[in-house]
Design a protein around this motif. Structure first.
Motif, PDB file in Angstrom:
ATOM      1  N   GLU A 100       0.826  -1.212   0.000  1.00  0.00           N
ATOM      2  CA  GLU A 100       0.000   0.000   0.000  1.00  0.00           C
ATOM      3  C   GLU A 100       0.860   1.263   0.000  1.00  0.00           C
ATOM      4  N   ALA A 101       1.960   1.252   0.747  1.00  0.00           N
ATOM      5  CA  ALA A 101       2.856   2.416   0.794  1.00  0.00           C
ATOM      6  C   ALA A 101       3.463   2.665  -0.584  1.00  0.00           C
ATOM      7  N   ARG A 102       3.870   1.599  -1.264  1.00  0.00           N
ATOM      8  CA  ARG A 102       4.418   1.747  -2.624  1.00  0.00           C
ATOM      9  C   ARG A 102       3.341   2.250  -3.588  1.00  0.00           C
ATOM     10  N   SER A 103       2.139   1.738  -3.439  1.00  0.00           N
ATOM     11  CA  SER A 103       1.034   2.144  -4.302  1.00  0.00           C
ATOM     12  C   SER A 103       0.776   3.649  -4.170  1.00  0.00           C
ATOM     13  N   ILE A 104       0.790   4.137  -2.960  1.00  0.00           N
ATOM     14  CA  ILE A 104       0.586   5.568  -2.715  1.00  0.00           C
ATOM     15  C   ILE A 104       1.749   6.371  -3.302  1.00  0.00           C
ATOM     16  N   HIS A 105       2.965   5.891  -3.084  1.00  0.00           N
ATOM     17  CA  HIS A 105       4.165   6.622  -3.506  1.00  0.00           C
ATOM     18  C   HIS A 105       4.322   6.651  -5.029  1.00  0.00           C
ATOM     19  N   TYR A 106       4.235   5.489  -5.664  1.00  0.00           N
ATOM     20  CA  TYR A 106       4.524   5.405  -7.099  1.00  0.00           C
ATOM     21  C   TYR A 106       3.325   5.723  -7.993  1.00  0.00           C
ATOM     22  N   ASN A 107       2.135   5.386  -7.554  1.00  0.00           N
ATOM     23  CA  ASN A 107       0.958   5.566  -8.408  1.00  0.00           C
ATOM     24  C   ASN A 107       0.158   6.813  -8.045  1.00  0.00           C
ATOM     25  N   ASN A 108       0.710   7.609  -7.154  1.00  0.00           N
ATOM     26  CA  ASN A 108      -0.022   8.786  -6.662  1.00  0.00           C
ATOM     27  C   ASN A 108      -1.437   8.404  -6.254  1.00  0.00           C
ATOM     28  N   ASN A 109      -1.563   7.238  -5.673  1.00  0.00           N
ATOM     29  CA  ASN A 109      -2.852   6.720  -5.199  1.00  0.00           C
ATOM     30  C   ASN A 109      -3.167   7.400  -3.867  1.00  0.00           C
ATOM     31  N   LYS A 110      -3.574   8.632  -3.941  1.00  0.00           N
ATOM     32  CA  LYS A 110      -3.818   9.422  -2.735  1.00  0.00           C
ATOM     33  C   LYS A 110      -5.022   8.894  -1.965  1.00  0.00           C
ATOM     34  N   ARG A 111      -4.937   8.989  -0.651  1.00  0.00           N
ATOM     35  CA  ARG A 111      -6.016   8.561   0.236  1.00  0.00           C
ATOM     36  C   ARG A 111      -6.412   9.750   1.095  1.00  0.00           C
ATOM     37  N   HIS A 112      -7.614   9.681   1.632  1.00  0.00           N
ATOM     38  CA  HIS A 112      -8.061  10.734   2.542  1.00  0.00           C
ATOM     39  C   HIS A 112      -7.329  10.634   3.875  1.00  0.00           C
ATOM     40  N   LYS A 113      -6.921   9.413   4.231  1.00  0.00           N
ATOM     41  CA  LYS A 113      -6.212   9.173   5.487  1.00  0.00           C
ATOM     42  C   LYS A 113      -4.881   8.499   5.190  1.00  0.00           C
ATOM     43  N   GLY A 114      -3.945   8.603   6.123  1.00  0.00           N
ATOM     44  CA  GLY A 114      -2.708   7.854   6.034  1.00  0.00           C
ATOM     45  C   GLY A 114      -2.998   6.392   6.324  1.00  0.00           C
ATOM     46  N   ILE A 115      -1.963   5.553   6.288  1.00  0.00           N
ATOM     47  CA  ILE A 115      -2.156   4.126   6.524  1.00  0.00           C
ATOM     48  C   ILE A 115      -1.259   3.649   7.663  1.00  0.00           C
ATOM     49  N   TYR A 116      -1.673   2.539   8.255  1.00  0.00           N
ATOM     50  CA  TYR A 116      -0.821   1.840   9.221  1.00  0.00           C
ATOM     51  C   TYR A 116      -1.072   0.354   9.066  1.00  0.00           C
ATOM     52  N   GLY A 117      -0.068  -0.434   9.460  1.00  0.00           N
ATOM     53  CA  GLY A 117      -0.190  -1.879   9.340  1.00  0.00           C
ATOM     54  C   GLY A 117       1.088  -2.540   9.800  1.00  0.00           C
ATOM     55  N   THR A 118       1.318  -3.737   9.299  1.00  0.00           N
ATOM     56  CA  THR A 118       2.457  -4.537   9.718  1.00  0.00           C
ATOM     57  C   THR A 118       3.468  -4.653   8.581  1.00  0.00           C
ATOM     58  N   ALA A 119       4.747  -4.488   8.928  1.00  0.00           N
ATOM     59  CA  ALA A 119       5.820  -4.649   7.947  1.00  0.00           C
ATOM     60  C   ALA A 119       7.041  -5.203   8.671  1.00  0.00           C
ATOM     61  N   SER A 120       7.814  -5.987   7.974  1.00  0.00           N
ATOM     62  CA  SER A 120       9.047  -6.539   8.550  1.00  0.00           C
ATOM     63  C   SER A 120      10.131  -5.466   8.538  1.00  0.00           C
ATOM     64  N   LYS A 121      11.211  -5.713   9.266  1.00  0.00           N
ATOM     65  CA  LYS A 121      12.341  -4.776   9.250  1.00  0.00           C
ATOM     66  C   LYS A 121      12.898  -4.662   7.836  1.00  0.00           C
ATOM     67  N   GLN A 122      12.911  -5.785   7.113  1.00  0.00           N
ATOM     68  CA  GLN A 122      13.397  -5.786   5.736  1.00  0.00           C
ATOM     69  C   GLN A 122      12.512  -4.908   4.849  1.00  0.00           C
ATOM     70  N   ASP A 123      11.185  -5.026   5.016  1.00  0.00           N
ATOM     71  CA  ASP A 123      10.254  -4.179   4.247  1.00  0.00           C
ATOM     72  C   ASP A 123      10.529  -2.703   4.526  1.00  0.00           C
ATOM     73  N   LEU A 124      10.694  -2.349   5.789  1.00  0.00           N
ATOM     74  CA  LEU A 124      10.940  -0.953   6.155  1.00  0.00           C
ATOM     75  C   LEU A 124      12.262  -0.453   5.572  1.00  0.00           C
ATOM     76  N   LYS A 125      13.266  -1.318   5.586  1.00  0.00           N
ATOM     77  CA  LYS A 125      14.571  -0.958   5.018  1.00  0.00           C
ATOM     78  C   LYS A 125      14.434  -0.687   3.520  1.00  0.00           C
ATOM     79  N   GLU A 126      13.713  -1.563   2.813  1.00  0.00           N
ATOM     80  CA  GLU A 126      13.524  -1.395   1.376  1.00  0.00           C
ATOM     81  C   GLU A 126      12.711  -0.138   1.063  1.00  0.00           C
ATOM     82  N   LEU A 127      11.666   0.117   1.844  1.00  0.00           N
ATOM     83  CA  LEU A 127      10.870   1.333   1.640  1.00  0.00           C
ATOM     84  C   LEU A 127      11.745   2.576   1.796  1.00  0.00           C
ATOM     85  N   LYS A 128      12.581   2.573   2.816  1.00  0.00           N
ATOM     86  CA  LYS A 128      13.469   3.711   3.052  1.00  0.00           C
ATOM     87  C   LYS A 128      14.422   3.902   1.880  1.00  0.00           C
ATOM     88  N   GLU A 129      14.989   2.790   1.357  1.00  0.00           N
ATOM     89  CA  GLU A 129      15.901   2.858   0.217  1.00  0.00           C
ATOM     90  C   GLU A 129      15.202   3.421  -1.021  1.00  0.00           C
TER      91      GLU A 129
END
Length: 143
Positions: A98-127
């Motif tokens: 969902e974070a990638r979808s918002i970032h790359y596809n400009n899939n804007k939402r009315h609210k932010g998101i929260y959920g579960t991600a591994s440390k590896q996922d967070l590292k990749e998102l940051k990169e």
């Protein structure tokens, strides 16, 4: 008996384990019988630990201070959780997607998101330049 705080070099999971002696730890380590409780890796090492010194006059005051400090932190985390649940959409295990979808596809939402991600996922998102933060989470009010 001796208790060591152990760190998995593979997944960075920390856990405590009891051993009959420091020699017993060394023997089990040499035979590769110590493994990570999370990922199963045998790349487990002793982690830094601070001994707890006990003194009759000192310990009761410190335990009370620690309890008050813990309760204050827990209250703050619960307040954050209430705010997040009220103002963000829960996406569960799909957080990275969902974070990638918002970032790359400009899939804007009315609210932010929260959920579960591994440390590896967070590292990749940051990169990838996607801002995501890890927030401590208490599963229920009895913690």
């Amino acid at each position: 008996m001796i208790k060591y705080n152990l760190l998995c070099k593979e997944c960075e999971f920390t856990f405590d384990s009891w051993f009959a002696s420091s020699r017993e730890y060394d023997k089990l380590k040499k035979k590769k019988l110590i493994n990570c409780h999370s990922c199963g890796s045998i790349k487990v090492e002793k982690n830094l630990m601070a001994p707890k010194l006990i003194s009759k006059s000192f310990s009761h005051k410190n335990e009370k201070k620690d309890l008050i400090k813990y309760q204050k932190i827990k209250k703050t985390i619960n307040e954050y959780q209430k705010f997040i649940k009220k103002n963000f959409d829960y996406v569960g295990e799909n957080f990275a997607y969902e974070a990638r979808s918002i970032h790359y596809n400009n899939n804007k939402r009315h609210k932010g998101i929260y959920g579960t991600a591994s440390k590896q996922d967070l590292k990749e998102l940051k990169e990838e330049g996607i801002d995501a933060q890890m927030v401590p989470w208490l599963e229920n009010e009895n913690n």
